[in-house]
Motif scaffolding. Structure first.
Motif, mmCIF file in Angstrom:
data_model
loop_
_atom_site.group_PDB
_atom_site.id
_atom_site.type_symbol
_atom_site.label_atom_id
_atom_site.label_comp_id
_atom_site.label_asym_id
_atom_site.label_seq_id
_atom_site.Cartn_x
_atom_site.Cartn_y
_atom_site.Cartn_z
ATOM 1 N N LEU A 71 43.312 -14.621 -28.941
ATOM 2 C CA LEU A 71 43.135 -15.269 -27.643
ATOM 3 C C LEU A 71 44.486 -15.777 -27.142
ATOM 4 O O LEU A 71 45.192 -16.495 -27.856
ATOM 5 N N ILE A 72 44.827 -15.402 -25.915
ATOM 6 C CA ILE A 72 46.084 -15.842 -25.320
ATOM 7 C C ILE A 72 45.773 -16.534 -23.996
ATOM 8 O O ILE A 72 45.273 -15.896 -23.061
ATOM 9 N N ASN A 73 46.066 -17.844 -23.931
ATOM 10 C CA ASN A 73 45.800 -18.576 -22.684
ATOM 11 C C ASN A 73 46.983 -18.459 -21.724
ATOM 12 O O ASN A 73 47.995 -17.814 -22.031
ATOM 13 N N GLY A 74 46.853 -19.086 -20.567
ATOM 14 C CA GLY A 74 47.869 -18.946 -19.529
ATOM 15 C C GLY A 74 49.236 -19.423 -19.960
ATOM 16 O O GLY A 74 50.253 -18.777 -19.672
ATOM 17 N N GLU A 75 49.282 -20.565 -20.635
ATOM 18 C CA GLU A 75 50.562 -21.117 -21.074
ATOM 19 C C GLU A 75 51.270 -20.178 -22.045
ATOM 20 O O GLU A 75 52.464 -19.897 -21.909
ATOM 21 N N LYS A 76 50.524 -19.682 -23.024
ATOM 22 C CA LYS A 76 51.122 -18.778 -24.010
ATOM 23 C C LYS A 76 51.529 -17.455 -23.364
ATOM 24 O O LYS A 76 52.583 -16.884 -23.700
ATOM 25 N N LEU A 77 50.711 -16.958 -22.434
ATOM 26 C CA LEU A 77 51.037 -15.716 -21.730
ATOM 27 C C LEU A 77 52.370 -15.844 -21.004
ATOM 28 O O LEU A 77 53.249 -14.978 -21.115
ATOM 29 N N ALA A 78 52.537 -16.938 -20.257
ATOM 30 C CA ALA A 78 53.770 -17.142 -19.493
ATOM 31 C C ALA A 78 54.983 -17.220 -20.413
ATOM 32 O O ALA A 78 56.043 -16.650 -20.115
ATOM 33 N N LYS A 79 54.849 -17.910 -21.543
ATOM 34 C CA LYS A 79 55.980 -18.056 -22.465
ATOM 35 C C LYS A 79 56.310 -16.748 -23.173
ATOM 36 O O LYS A 79 57.479 -16.450 -23.450
ATOM 37 N N LEU A 80 55.300 -15.949 -23.466
ATOM 38 C CA LEU A 80 55.552 -14.622 -24.034
ATOM 39 C C LEU A 80 56.270 -13.734 -23.023
ATOM 40 O O LEU A 80 57.171 -12.958 -23.391
ATOM 41 N N MET A 81 55.895 -13.845 -21.755
ATOM 42 C CA MET A 81 56.571 -13.070 -20.710
ATOM 43 C C MET A 81 58.049 -13.459 -20.620
ATOM 44 O O MET A 81 58.923 -12.605 -20.450
ATOM 45 N N ILE A 82 58.330 -14.762 -20.774
ATOM 46 C CA ILE A 82 59.720 -15.226 -20.756
ATOM 47 C C ILE A 82 60.475 -14.680 -21.964
ATOM 48 O O ILE A 82 61.600 -14.188 -21.849
ATOM 49 N N ASP A 83 59.838 -14.743 -23.141
ATOM 50 C CA ASP A 83 60.482 -14.268 -24.366
ATOM 51 C C ASP A 83 60.816 -12.788 -24.307
ATOM 52 O O ASP A 83 61.837 -12.356 -24.858
ATOM 53 N N TYR A 84 59.956 -12.006 -23.663
ATOM 54 C CA TYR A 84 60.134 -10.553 -23.644
ATOM 55 C C TYR A 84 60.577 -10.028 -22.275
ATOM 56 O O TYR A 84 60.474 -8.837 -21.997
ATOM 57 N N ASN A 85 61.088 -10.946 -21.441
ATOM 58 C CA ASN A 85 61.705 -10.579 -20.158
ATOM 59 C C ASN A 85 60.779 -9.778 -19.244
ATOM 60 O O ASN A 85 61.176 -8.773 -18.646
ATOM 61 N N ILE A 86 59.540 -10.228 -19.141
ATOM 62 C CA ILE A 86 58.583 -9.615 -18.225
ATOM 63 C C ILE A 86 58.463 -10.526 -17.000
ATOM 64 O O ILE A 86 58.009 -11.664 -17.105
ATOM 65 N N GLY A 87 58.899 -10.070 -15.841
ATOM 66 C CA GLY A 87 58.796 -10.856 -14.614
ATOM 67 C C GLY A 87 59.845 -11.943 -14.479
ATOM 68 O O GLY A 87 59.741 -12.799 -13.590
ATOM 69 N N VAL A 88 60.858 -11.942 -15.345
ATOM 70 C CA VAL A 88 61.937 -12.931 -15.264
ATOM 71 C C VAL A 88 63.279 -12.228 -15.434
ATOM 72 O O VAL A 88 63.359 -11.132 -15.994
ATOM 73 N N VAL A 89 64.329 -12.866 -14.959
ATOM 74 C CA VAL A 89 65.695 -12.349 -15.126
ATOM 75 C C VAL A 89 66.590 -13.500 -15.585
ATOM 76 O O VAL A 89 66.277 -14.671 -15.373
ATOM 77 N N ASN A 90 67.690 -13.157 -16.211
ATOM 78 C CA ASN A 90 68.645 -14.184 -16.636
ATOM 79 C C ASN A 90 69.313 -14.809 -15.427
ATOM 80 O O ASN A 90 69.832 -14.104 -14.562
ATOM 81 N N LYS A 91 69.305 -16.128 -15.369
ATOM 82 C CA LYS A 91 69.968 -16.842 -14.276
ATOM 83 C C LYS A 91 71.396 -17.208 -14.641
ATOM 84 O O LYS A 91 72.315 -17.076 -13.843
ATOM 85 N N GLU A 92 71.571 -17.701 -15.864
ATOM 86 C CA GLU A 92 72.888 -18.152 -16.300
ATOM 87 C C GLU A 92 72.953 -18.068 -17.814
ATOM 88 O O GLU A 92 71.947 -18.233 -18.505
ATOM 89 N N THR A 93 74.135 -17.772 -18.346
ATOM 90 C CA THR A 93 74.346 -17.737 -19.781
ATOM 91 C C THR A 93 75.448 -18.721 -20.140
ATOM 92 O O THR A 93 76.519 -18.699 -19.532
ATOM 93 N N PHE A 94 75.161 -19.587 -21.102
ATOM 94 C CA PHE A 94 76.146 -20.567 -21.545
ATOM 95 C C PHE A 94 76.557 -20.251 -22.973
ATOM 96 O O PHE A 94 75.707 -19.973 -23.821
ATOM 97 N N VAL A 95 77.851 -20.301 -23.230
ATOM 98 C CA VAL A 95 78.382 -20.034 -24.561
ATOM 99 C C VAL A 95 78.975 -21.320 -25.114
ATOM 100 O O VAL A 95 79.809 -21.954 -24.465
#
Length: 374
Positions: A338-362
């Motif tokens: 079972l995957i709820n909305g919160e977990k779905l959104a965070k998995l999408m972030i982890d696997y770059n689905i529907g999101v792009v990198n805004k900034e990278t800090f080193v």
């Protein structure tokens, strides 16, 4: 009668924290600390002081903000007064940290270990601290929820950071540390002076902790926005998202089955090239108040039986009831995740689905080998 209001700096002083420390904790626990909005500023009440005192009590016992939030969640809110805190901790699932020394308790033992003014490695100091506090292997290995670092190592790193920042210890080469004259002087102070200095040191915050907390806040806000976008999109978009997500997670080729099937199956993931092992998917785009109950999960389970399948993933933009989760845990012949909305959104972030990198800090550190003589 209107309650007496105070600014944030006064609130921090009321519990014995400097304004910077108070600001950090108030930000983390905004939902629990009462405040009154006047113009662009927030003002606080005596009840705000009570809540922050409880938070401070828990923080001083070594609990991080995630664990304190979990304790409040299990208690259905903030305890009435500090006297309830000990009982609250004892009955909480987060009481695992109580036998592990907090950062400020390790300060003097740390300095005593290296007081002969020789250089010592981080691993040597860690072993000596472990023996000093007689920590078991289990205590050393215990980690925070959703974290890889052990609680003990995290707290020891915080101790080291505070000592270096205050000039009591210096890093003389890669992960090798030496006491300074200032550190030796501290060990020679009287008990009251040492206690006062430790309290000052304890207010120092490791910037990596601040970064971690800010990144989490940004991530949580992003997850909320991603979920809102899914709900705004066409209903069929959710089906394509979950197929794309599971493919990105490495589960094999996938396809959307469409609404023509009669089993409530919205997608299929082929775990192998021949399709000998399939994962069947169902997606429900619901508002947060419209949760998925056990009957709907049972229906999906029945659809899997009709397919002769043993693996299924049920995804919703809302959440699942306890009954639905209990049902899946009792299943013996098949596995339904079972995957709820919160977990779905965070998995999408982890696997770059529907999101792009805004900034990278080193984040960089000194290369000690560069300065070594050849």
């Amino acid at each position: 009668m209107e309650k007496k209001l105070m600014p944030r700096i006064k609130l921090s002083e009321s519990v014995g924290w400097p304004e910077s420390t108070g600001r950090r904790w108030v930000k983390l626990f905004r939902e629990y600390i009462p405040y009154v909005k006047k113009g662009n500023n927030d003002y606080y009440t005596n009840d705000s002081v009570r809540v922050l005192k409880v938070i401070k009590e828990l923080a001083e016992k070594g609990y991080n903000h995630k664990e304190i939030l979990q304790i409040f969640y299990e208690n259905n809110g903030v305890p009435v007064n500090i006297s309830e805190v000990s009982n609250l901790i004892e009955n909480s699932s987060i009481n695992k940290t109580k036998d592990i020394p907090v950062s400020k308790v390790m300060i003097i033992p740390f300095l005593n270990i290296i007081k002969d003014e020789r250089s010592y490695s981080a691993s040597y100091i860690t072993e000596k601290i472990t023996k000093y506090f007689e920590l078991t292997d289990e205590q050393r290995r215990k980690s925070y929820e959703n974290g890889k670092d052990s609680i003990f190592i995290t707290r020891l790193r915080q101790t080291r950071y505070k000592l270096i920042k205050s000039g009591y210890v210096e890093e003389v080469s890669q992960s090798n540390y030496q006491i300074t004259e200032k550190g030796l002087n501290l060990l020679n102070e009287n008990t009251n002076e040492i206690k006062s200095e430790i309290e000052d040191l304890d207010s120092d915050i490791d910037p990596f902790e601040v970064i971690e907390e800010n990144v989490k806040e940004i991530r949580d806000e992003l997850a909320l926005t991603v979920l809102q976008q899914i709900k705004k999109a066409h209903w069929s978009k959710l089906e394509s998202i979950i197929v794309e997500l599971l493919m990105s997670m490495g589960y094999g080729d996938g396809e959307i089955t469409g609404k023509t099937n009669d089993g409530g199956i919205d997608g299929i993931i082929k775990e192998d090239k021949l399709g000998l092992e399939n994962i069947y998917l169902q997606a429900k785009r619901y508002d947060k108040d419209n949760t998925i109950g056990s009957e709907q999960v049972r229906s999906f389970s029945g659809a899997l039986d009709d397919m002769g399948a043993t693996k299924g993933v049920f995804i919703t933009t809302s959440d699942f009831t306890k009954g639905a989760r209990d049902y899946t845990e009792r299943l013996q012949s098949k596995k339904i995740v079972l995957i709820n909305g919160e977990k779905l959104a965070k998995l999408m972030i982890d696997y770059n689905i529907g999101v792009v990198n805004k900034e990278t800090f080193v984040v960089k550190k000194v290369d000690f080998s560069y300065f070594d003589e050849e």
